[in-house]
Design a protein around this motif. Structure first.
Motif: not given
Length: 334
Positions: A92-103, A125-130
């Protein structure tokens, strides 16, 4: 015959290598063109005993268009070889969980999105059109994701990043167009390893916003070249306003050396959430060969015209020895 001719023209136009939106738009509906072409060809072949020589030639051209479209999409089917290997358990120390949403800036169902984020528990978390309204709603994430880069805008190109993992030297840059931001940072994993993160959302080729696709393409070229020069672990995330199987996408991979975890796994259509027949893979995650894939998921709807996506990657430096950078992708034929 009219439908078949339309499919042949729709296939041929992107071969012109022009930037005009009305030409590049035909990169998007490859799956729809393939399905319509197949049905039309079946009808023509069923009437084969009454066909003239020119009708046979027409059927041959339609068959070539069908095969070409299938060839361009083939890497994103389960029949193709996977470009990214499954994770081998780096911890787990070398994992990265990403969530992306065009809102979708005018969407007001922020609570459903927040619920999805809490269910997935991503690191980033990356959110675009924000815009400013969306920032006020999503700032609740700052309680658990205290590292932030916030660039709300009211032109549908705002971007917000919330991260549990430390962001080193984060910045907002305007690479090609003065009103189109991108977010750049290094992310420190729990193990202490650093990786480059690029969050992008270039303007699409469309008559109401951009009549030429070249500014979008230029932004991807800038990002790709920069990461190629750095040669370290990196991730590119965002709505590229381009489909996975376009010439631009394949060229971006060839230029940057970045891998696409969807290759060999499926289309993962993310747009349009409301119209099943008009769906394309517009939302992307690319990464260097230092990572293997834990999971890639399209998540449920929340009122936007895009589905959110969740990607979990495992930083495994030995993967660079077993995974090859892209080369000779189908872009050479387009």
């Amino acid at each position: 015959m009219l439908v078949g001719a339309s499919m042949i023209v729709a296939t041929a136009l992107p071969l012109l290598r022009k930037g005009a939106w009305w030409i590049r738009a035909f990169d998007f509906p490859r799956l729809q063109i393939t399905l319509v072409s197949a049905v039309t060809l079946a009808v023509l072949l069923a009437a084969g005993e009454r066909s003239s020589a020119w009708q046979n030639l027409f059927a041959a051209l339609l068959a070539l268009a069908l095969l070409y479209q299938a060839y361009m999409m083939f890497p994103y089917t389960v029949l193709a070889r996977r470009q990214v290997e499954d994770a081998r358990g780096a911890g787990d120390d070398n994992t990265i969980a990403l969530l992306f949403a065009n809102v979708l800036m005018t969407n007001r169902d922020s609570q459903t999105l927040l619920s999805i984020i809490r269910e997935e528990e991503p690191d980033v978390v990356l959110a675009v059109e924000t815009d400013a309204w969306w920032q006020r709603e999503l700032d609740a994430l700052a309680q658990t994701h205290r590292y932030t880069v916030l660039q709300p805008q009211d032109n549908t190109y705002g971007m917000l990043v919330y991260s549990r993992l430390e962001l080193v030297e984060p910045s907002v840059r305007f690479l090609v167009q003065a009103d189109i931001p991108s977010i750049h940072a290094r992310v420190k994993l729990r193990s202490g390893a650093l990786l480059e993160l690029r969050c992008v959302h270039p303007r699409p080729p469309a008559p109401q916003v951009a009549k030429d696709a070249r500014p979008r393409d230029a932004e991807l070229i800038v990002v790709g070249r920069e990461l190629k020069e750095k040669r370290g672990p990196a991730i590119v995330l965002g709505d590229l306003n381009d489909v996975a199987w376009s010439r631009t996408n394949y060229q971006f991979q060839d230029l940057s050396g970045l891998l696409d975890p969807r290759i060999g796994r499926g289309f993962y259509h993310t747009f349009h959430a409301r119209y099943p027949f008009l769906r394309y893979p517009l939302d992307h995650c690319f990464h260097t060969k230092h990572f293997r894939l834990v999971s890639f998921k399209r998540l449920r709807k929340f009122g936007s015209d895009h589905f959110p996506v969740a990607i979990k990657l495992s930083f495994e430096p030995d993967a660079a020895d077993t995974q090859q950078e892209p080369h000779d992708t189908p872009q050479a034929e387009t």
